[in-house]
Design an enzyme around this catalytic site. Structure first.
Site, PDB file in Angstrom:
ATOM      1  N   GLU A  52       0.742  -1.065  -0.446  1.00  0.00           N
ATOM      2  CA  GLU A  52      -0.134  -0.052   0.156  1.00  0.00           C
ATOM      3  C   GLU A  52       1.218   1.086  -0.174  1.00  0.00           C
ATOM      4  O   GLU A  52       1.942   1.258   0.708  1.00  0.00           O
ATOM      5  CB  GLU A  52      -1.040  -0.011   1.293  1.00  0.00           C
ATOM      6  CG  GLU A  52      -1.977   1.303   1.050  1.00  0.00           C
ATOM      7  CD  GLU A  52      -3.066   0.520   2.894  1.00  0.00           C
ATOM      8  OE1 GLU A  52      -2.471   0.213   3.735  1.00  0.00           O
ATOM      9  OE2 GLU A  52      -3.256   2.017   2.382  1.00  0.00           O
ATOM     10  N   LYS A 100       4.504   0.922   9.623  1.00  0.00           N
ATOM     11  CA  LYS A 100       4.342   1.614   8.952  1.00  0.00           C
ATOM     12  C   LYS A 100       3.864   2.959  10.312  1.00  0.00           C
ATOM     13  O   LYS A 100       4.118   4.050   9.823  1.00  0.00           O
ATOM     14  CB  LYS A 100       3.482   1.687   8.307  1.00  0.00           C
ATOM     15  CG  LYS A 100       4.082   1.148   6.795  1.00  0.00           C
ATOM     16  CD  LYS A 100       3.589   1.230   5.094  1.00  0.00           C
ATOM     17  CE  LYS A 100       3.496  -0.047   4.845  1.00  0.00           C
ATOM     18  NZ  LYS A 100       2.274  -0.050   3.900  1.00  0.00           N
ATOM     19  N   ARG A 103       5.660 -12.966  10.157  1.00  0.00           N
ATOM     20  CA  ARG A 103       6.157 -11.623   9.850  1.00  0.00           C
ATOM     21  C   ARG A 103       7.173 -11.416  10.093  1.00  0.00           C
ATOM     22  O   ARG A 103       7.200 -12.048  11.432  1.00  0.00           O
ATOM     23  CB  ARG A 103       5.073  -9.931   9.633  1.00  0.00           C
ATOM     24  CG  ARG A 103       4.580  -9.883  11.189  1.00  0.00           C
ATOM     25  CD  ARG A 103       3.346  -8.896  11.171  1.00  0.00           C
ATOM     26  NE  ARG A 103       4.277  -7.115  10.754  1.00  0.00           N
ATOM     27  CZ  ARG A 103       3.277  -6.933  10.162  1.00  0.00           C
ATOM     28  NH1 ARG A 103       2.026  -7.615   8.966  1.00  0.00           N
ATOM     29  NH2 ARG A 103       3.360  -6.070   9.515  1.00  0.00           N
TER      30      ARG A 103
END
Ligand code: ATP
Ligand code: MG
Length: 569
Positions: free
Chosen positions: A48, A283, A273
């Site tokens: 994104e 982020k 992850r």
């Protein structure tokens, strides 16, 4: 001196033999065996564009592009650009730069979820017509309330049983911009009592009168992640849609949408992850570090962003090696950052030319050396790689050595320079310290030494030995430089990353000025990487100019990871 070129993900010969394997490889191999998708492997990396990529994304990039390479498939780069409020062109540009820098190529397959807005809209209409989606006028708060919890079932919205005609008309109005932001949403009609909250009539579209970087003001309804993602995968013919574990509970919804639409069904596969010690990889938190000025920018060399570690001097091959070594698993864990640093050292050891640089200079005068003589000493560029050749390093009467390489009153195990002691200057001569000059505060400011002209090149013809070899630079020839030393950004190995004032390491950056490096570094370019002998690996920072050289310490030489491994044996 030439830069190390390292932009192709070819593996070292010894690594070729051990092909990575993982549960994802097993799934793909089984699919190929049974002829699923005609044996095709098509993956994608779907960022994104709402921030810069970090080392966690590198894991996903290496995995997706790596699998495609291994199985003769393809990997797309797709921007998941469904939220115009948070997405910016700057992020798109940084992401394409970073993926290329890591050594991967999407060729002509650069896509955007926004390319599919038209198709997604038509599919939403199809679901409405099939009685599988409805326009809901509950407020966001009410929707949350009606959804229930893990222990309580949800409640059906009073708008859930609107007729197909009414839904079609309302959805059309939503699309045409006739309704206000937040006035209503389009929801899938699935099951308000499903044990999986994602299946309790998830929102598919919301109204947002916002300018989109790519579609401008064409749309004022935007698809939610769950509605956009799987359908984008399907349109691109993705076979294995690899994502992180938090999407595991979304998989039934992913599958439901493609099934209802009767379109190509990619298989979603979740993996754990990457988490790294002393690092935050969210982020939201990284954006705070930048926006609130705790670091100098996204590419601050202390940041775990790809642009930060690039600026710090980490080679892309080392990051690919790291991602191979950590592998993929289904259980969350935290990787020791020292493993990453170990991979960086291994790569730089093979590829970075050696040079001499003195970080904390102490002046040395060789009293019996001719005043105006300059000798060019032969120095090896990299003992690991004879093909990297040799260079000349000027030697003269006045030199700098590292201050910590001298002690006036040395303890037992200190073998370096001390009054009356002889040591080797790398590639040059044996010298003996004959006198120590101090300032009015008693601080040592200069050493007087003698050299033995018979020891040129660093060996004594009479076989006499010394216990230490020091690096040095010729004062007349050396270039002055600024050197930036870095430490972990977060003190705690497992930082939460919320209380930045207290969690950040106040000593994560140390700037040294008046360092001296050998003159061969005059033509080094931004990003060039070197080993400063006995110190560590350094690269030329983007701030560096010919008048004001700036180096980053990429990693010190000392390899704590290798030590840990050894102790474990
Ligand atoms: P956001 O909260 O903004 O969604 P994100 O970190 O998930 O943040 P994306 O741009 O959605 O960012 O991520 C792109 C891809 O990278 C996704 O497939 C995501 O699962 C993967 N990814 C993100 N962080 C990690 C990580 N720490 N380890 C491995 N993969 C990751
Ligand atoms: Mg995400």
């Amino acid at each position: 001196m030439s830069k190390t070129t390292d932009n192709t993900p070819d593996k070292a010969p010894d690594e070729e033999a051990s092909r990575p394997s993982s549960f994802i490889h097993d799934i793909i191999e089984e699919d190929r065996r049974t002829g699923k998708n005609d044996g095709r492997v098509q993956t994608r990396f779907p960022p994104e564009p709402n921030g810069y990529l970090h080392i966690g994304h590198a894991k996903s990039i290496c995995l997706n592009f790596g699998l495609a390479l291994e199985y003769g498939g393809k990997c797309n780069l797709r921007f998941d650009d469904t939220n115009p409020l948070k997405e910016e062109q700057e992020y798109i540009d940084s992401i394409t730069t970073d993926v290329h820098w890591l050594g991967f190529d999407w060729e002509d397959r650069l896509f955007y979820a926004s390319d599919y807005f038209g198709q997604l809209y038509e599919w939403a209409v199809q679901l409405i017509k099939a009685g599988k989606a409805y326009v809901d006028h509950l407020t966001a708060d009410e929707i949350r309330e009606y959804r229930g919890t893990l222990t309580e079932p949800g409640k059906e919205s009073p708008y859930r049983n609107r007729s197909v005609e009414e839904n079609l008309a309302l959805f059309e109005q939503m699309k045409n911009g006739e309704l206000e932001d937040g006035e209503c949403v389009l929801r899938a009609k699935i099951d308000m009592v499903s044990p999986n909250l994602n299946m309790r009539d998830p929102v598919m579209y919301r109204i947002l009168h916002a300018e989109h970087p790519r579609t401008g003001d064409k749309w004022c309804i935007y698809p939610m992640y769950d509605w956009a993602h799987g359908q984008s995968d399907s349109i691109e013919g993705i076979t294995h849609s690899i994502c992180t574990l938090e999407f595991e509970d979304h998989r039934p919804l992913y599958d439901w949408f493609v099934e209802q639409l009767g379109i190509h069904a990619p298989q979603q596969i979740e993996f754990a992850r990457l988490n790294l010690t002393h690092t935050v990889l969210s982020k939201r938190r990284l954006i705070r570090l930048v926006k609130e000025g705790y670091v100098s920018g996204w590419d601050d060399p202390r940041m775990p962003t790809i642009s930060g570690i690039r600026r710090r001097g980490y080679p892309p091959a080392a990051i690919r090696d790291f991602c191979d070594r950590i592998g993929v698993a289904r259980a969350n864990s935290t990787v020791d950052i020292q493993l990453l640093e170990h991979c960086v050292r291994q790569d730089l050891n093979l590829h970075a030319p050696r040079v001499m640089g003195v970080l904390d200079p102490l002046r040395v005068v060789i009293e019996n050396y001719p005043d105006d003589l300059v000798e060019e000493m032969d120095a090896i560029n990299n003992p690991e790689d004879p093909e990297m050749g040799a260079r000349k390093v000027p030697f003269s009467k006045v030199l700098y050595i590292e201050r910590e390489d001298f002690m006036e009153d040395p303890p037992k195990k200190f073998y370096r320079l001390a009054p009356g002691r002889e040591v080797r200057l790398r590639y040059a001569y044996f010298i003996t310290c004959t006198d120590v000059i101090k300032d009015e505060n008693g601080e040592v400011i200069e050493l007087r030494c003698t050299y033995d002209p018979e020891t040129r090149g660093g060996d004594a013809p009479d076989g006499r030995r010394v216990k230490a070899t020091l690096h040095w630079v010729s004062a007349r020839h050396a270039l002055e430089a600024e050197v930036r030393l870095y430490d972990h950004l977060f003190i705690d190995p497992f930082p939460a990353g919320d209380d930045l004032e207290n969690e950040l390491n106040p000593d994560s950056l140390e700037v040294l000025t008046h360092c001296y490096v050998e003159p061969s570094l005059a033509d080094a370019n931004h990003g060039d990487r070197f080993q400063f002998e006995r110190q560590g690996y350094f690269n030329v920072d983007l701030d560096s100019t010919p008048e004001n050289l700036v180096f980053n310490r990429t990693v010190p030489l000392r390899d704590t990871w290798a030590k840990i491994q050894q102790q474990a044996k």
